[in-house]
Design a protein around this motif. Structure first.
Motif, PDB file in Angstrom:
ATOM      1  N   UNK A  67      -2.723  90.767  35.305  1.00 55.82           N
ATOM      2  CA  UNK A  67      -1.201  91.016  35.731  1.00 55.82           C
ATOM      3  C   UNK A  67      -1.101  92.480  34.946  1.00 55.82           C
ATOM      4  N   UNK A  68      -0.729  93.444  35.744  1.00 60.37           N
ATOM      5  CA  UNK A  68      -0.324  94.700  35.153  1.00 60.37           C
ATOM      6  C   UNK A  68       0.953  94.733  34.229  1.00 60.37           C
ATOM      7  N   UNK A  69       0.907  95.558  33.022  1.00 59.10           N
ATOM      8  CA  UNK A  69       2.104  95.726  32.378  1.00 59.10           C
ATOM      9  C   UNK A  69       2.452  97.246  32.065  1.00 59.10           C
ATOM     10  N   UNK A  70       3.586  97.467  31.948  1.00 54.09           N
ATOM     11  CA  UNK A  70       3.968  99.096  31.890  1.00 54.09           C
ATOM     12  C   UNK A  70       3.699  99.556  30.476  1.00 54.09           C
ATOM     13  N   UNK A  71       3.500  98.664  29.417  1.00 50.56           N
ATOM     14  CA  UNK A  71       2.955  99.102  28.024  1.00 50.56           C
ATOM     15  C   UNK A  71       2.007  98.179  27.409  1.00 50.56           C
ATOM     16  N   UNK A  72       1.671  98.535  26.263  1.00 49.82           N
ATOM     17  CA  UNK A  72       0.829  97.829  25.488  1.00 49.82           C
ATOM     18  C   UNK A  72       1.766  96.501  24.853  1.00 49.82           C
ATOM     19  N   UNK A  73       2.916  96.780  24.396  1.00 51.13           N
ATOM     20  CA  UNK A  73       3.843  95.951  23.884  1.00 51.13           C
ATOM     21  C   UNK A  73       4.006  94.765  24.959  1.00 51.13           C
ATOM     22  N   UNK A  74       4.372  95.216  26.088  1.00 46.32           N
ATOM     23  CA  UNK A  74       4.444  94.239  27.271  1.00 46.32           C
ATOM     24  C   UNK A  74       3.525  93.253  27.307  1.00 46.32           C
ATOM     25  N   UNK A  75       2.132  93.932  27.565  1.00 42.45           N
ATOM     26  CA  UNK A  75       0.986  93.011  27.444  1.00 42.45           C
ATOM     27  C   UNK A  75       0.645  92.414  26.218  1.00 42.45           C
ATOM     28  N   UNK A  76       1.008  92.419  25.298  1.00 43.29           N
ATOM     29  CA  UNK A  76       0.689  91.824  24.102  1.00 43.29           C
ATOM     30  C   UNK A  76       1.917  90.557  23.955  1.00 43.29           C
ATOM     31  N   UNK A  77       3.099  91.015  24.482  1.00 45.36           N
ATOM     32  CA  UNK A  77       4.270  90.082  24.470  1.00 45.36           C
ATOM     33  C   UNK A  77       3.957  88.973  25.358  1.00 45.36           C
ATOM     34  N   UNK A  78       3.263  89.463  26.557  1.00 41.03           N
ATOM     35  CA  UNK A  78       3.202  88.313  27.549  1.00 41.03           C
ATOM     36  C   UNK A  78       2.003  87.623  27.219  1.00 41.03           C
ATOM     37  N   UNK A  79       0.947  87.924  26.434  1.00 42.28           N
ATOM     38  CA  UNK A  79      -0.056  87.218  25.929  1.00 42.28           C
ATOM     39  C   UNK A  79       0.166  86.110  24.961  1.00 42.28           C
ATOM     40  N   UNK A  80       0.943  86.593  24.051  1.00 38.48           N
ATOM     41  CA  UNK A  80       1.703  85.660  23.164  1.00 38.48           C
ATOM     42  C   UNK A  80       2.437  84.577  23.799  1.00 38.48           C
ATOM     43  N   UNK A  81       3.228  85.084  24.538  1.00 42.53           N
ATOM     44  CA  UNK A  81       4.458  84.210  25.122  1.00 42.53           C
ATOM     45  C   UNK A  81       3.578  83.212  26.095  1.00 42.53           C
ATOM     46  N   UNK A  82       2.482  83.431  27.052  1.00 45.73           N
ATOM     47  CA  UNK A  82       1.820  82.382  27.718  1.00 45.73           C
ATOM     48  C   UNK A  82       0.923  81.471  26.937  1.00 45.73           C
ATOM     49  N   UNK A  83       0.210  81.984  25.910  1.00 45.27           N
ATOM     50  CA  UNK A  83      -0.359  81.130  24.990  1.00 45.27           C
ATOM     51  C   UNK A  83       0.375  80.251  24.335  1.00 45.27           C
ATOM     52  N   UNK A  84       1.722  80.488  23.969  1.00 50.29           N
ATOM     53  CA  UNK A  84       2.723  79.485  23.465  1.00 50.29           C
ATOM     54  C   UNK A  84       3.239  78.557  24.584  1.00 50.29           C
ATOM     55  N   UNK A  85       3.505  79.100  25.797  1.00 50.28           N
ATOM     56  CA  UNK A  85       4.010  78.350  26.765  1.00 50.28           C
ATOM     57  C   UNK A  85       2.743  77.146  27.136  1.00 50.28           C
ATOM     58  N   UNK A  86       1.599  77.844  27.514  1.00 52.95           N
ATOM     59  CA  UNK A  86       0.656  76.902  27.908  1.00 52.95           C
ATOM     60  C   UNK A  86       0.037  76.087  27.029  1.00 52.95           C
ATOM     61  N   UNK A  87       0.039  76.715  25.839  1.00 47.36           N
ATOM     62  CA  UNK A  87      -0.753  75.750  24.674  1.00 47.36           C
ATOM     63  C   UNK A  87      -2.097  75.523  24.595  1.00 47.36           C
ATOM     64  N   UNK A  88      -2.519  75.630  23.177  1.00 47.68           N
ATOM     65  CA  UNK A  88      -4.098  75.869  22.915  1.00 47.68           C
ATOM     66  C   UNK A  88      -4.450  74.478  22.442  1.00 47.68           C
ATOM     67  N   UNK A  89      -5.652  74.226  23.153  1.00 47.41           N
ATOM     68  CA  UNK A  89      -6.238  72.916  22.621  1.00 47.41           C
ATOM     69  C   UNK A  89      -6.679  72.619  21.214  1.00 47.41           C
ATOM     70  N   UNK A  90      -6.911  73.659  20.532  1.00 49.38           N
ATOM     71  CA  UNK A  90      -7.135  73.339  19.033  1.00 49.38           C
ATOM     72  C   UNK A  90      -5.854  73.257  18.091  1.00 49.38           C
ATOM     73  N   UNK A  91      -4.622  73.328  18.654  1.00 43.88           N
ATOM     74  CA  UNK A  91      -3.523  73.492  17.967  1.00 43.88           C
ATOM     75  C   UNK A  91      -2.472  72.235  17.762  1.00 43.88           C
ATOM     76  N   UNK A  92      -3.014  71.457  18.451  1.00 41.04           N
ATOM     77  CA  UNK A  92      -2.415  70.064  18.258  1.00 41.04           C
ATOM     78  C   UNK A  92      -1.287  70.014  19.289  1.00 41.04           C
ATOM     79  N   UNK A  93      -0.997  70.912  20.241  1.00 33.96           N
ATOM     80  CA  UNK A  93       0.013  70.830  21.201  1.00 33.96           C
ATOM     81  C   UNK A  93      -0.526  70.483  22.551  1.00 33.96           C
ATOM     82  N   UNK A  94      -1.814  69.924  22.496  1.00 27.86           N
ATOM     83  CA  UNK A  94      -2.463  69.511  23.878  1.00 27.86           C
ATOM     84  C   UNK A  94      -2.469  70.531  25.218  1.00 27.86           C
ATOM     85  N   UNK A  95      -2.300  71.782  24.841  1.00 27.30           N
ATOM     86  CA  UNK A  95      -2.597  72.690  25.928  1.00 27.30           C
ATOM     87  C   UNK A  95      -4.064  72.783  26.368  1.00 27.30           C
TER      88      UNK A  95
END
Length: 151
Positions: free
Chosen positions: A80-108
């Protein structure tokens, strides 16, 4: 002249697990297993390439090998293309948080080991650092595969 980067965030999907996976305004036909950020090149394929080396035992590499063993397919890549590096980083962080990590106890389902936002785009290694790496590797035998990668 400064190099211009094209930024994006990407999602690797498990083609074995079909469904309707909806997270905010994104809908995936398969279960997501990794969220990352890239610029210019083809960063998502590096995970697939690195998984071929059986010494790589990070969760994502083991998962990719298992996907290929079970289905004969590589993970599906969505960029998914982004207009800036900050936007790409924001989306990476945001979607990791929303979807969830298997190793983080949040059952993602994600194999990510961090909350995202790591890494350095356009990092230029100094001559001093290059020399230090060269000395550390001096005398070590390189595999045929390793030699081919550097061509």
């Amino acid at each position: 002249m400064r190099q211009k980067f094209l930024f994006y965030f990407y999602i690797l999907l498990d083609p074995r697990i079909l469904g309707s996976f909806i997270y905010r305004d994104l809908k995936f036909p398969y279960e997501p297993i990794w969220i990352g950020k890239g610029s210019s090149g083809d960063r998502p394929k590096a995970h697939i390439r690195d998984s071929k080396d059986l010494k790589n035992n990070r969760r994502i590499h083991c998962k990719i090998r298992k996907i290929f063993k079970d289905s004969g397919k590589d993970p599906v890549i969505l960029k998914i293309s982004c207009d800036s590096e900050n936007e790409a980083l924001y989306n990476e962080i945001d979607f990791i948080n929303v979807i969830g990590r298997a190793d983080n106890g949040d059952e993602g389902p994600l194999c990510n080991h961090t909350d995202g936002g790591d890494g350095a785009t356009g990092l230029i290694t100094s001559e001093k650092a290059k020399e230090k790496l060269r000395l550390a590797n001096l005398g070590k035998k390189r595999s045929k595969e390793s030699k081919e990668k550097s061509l």
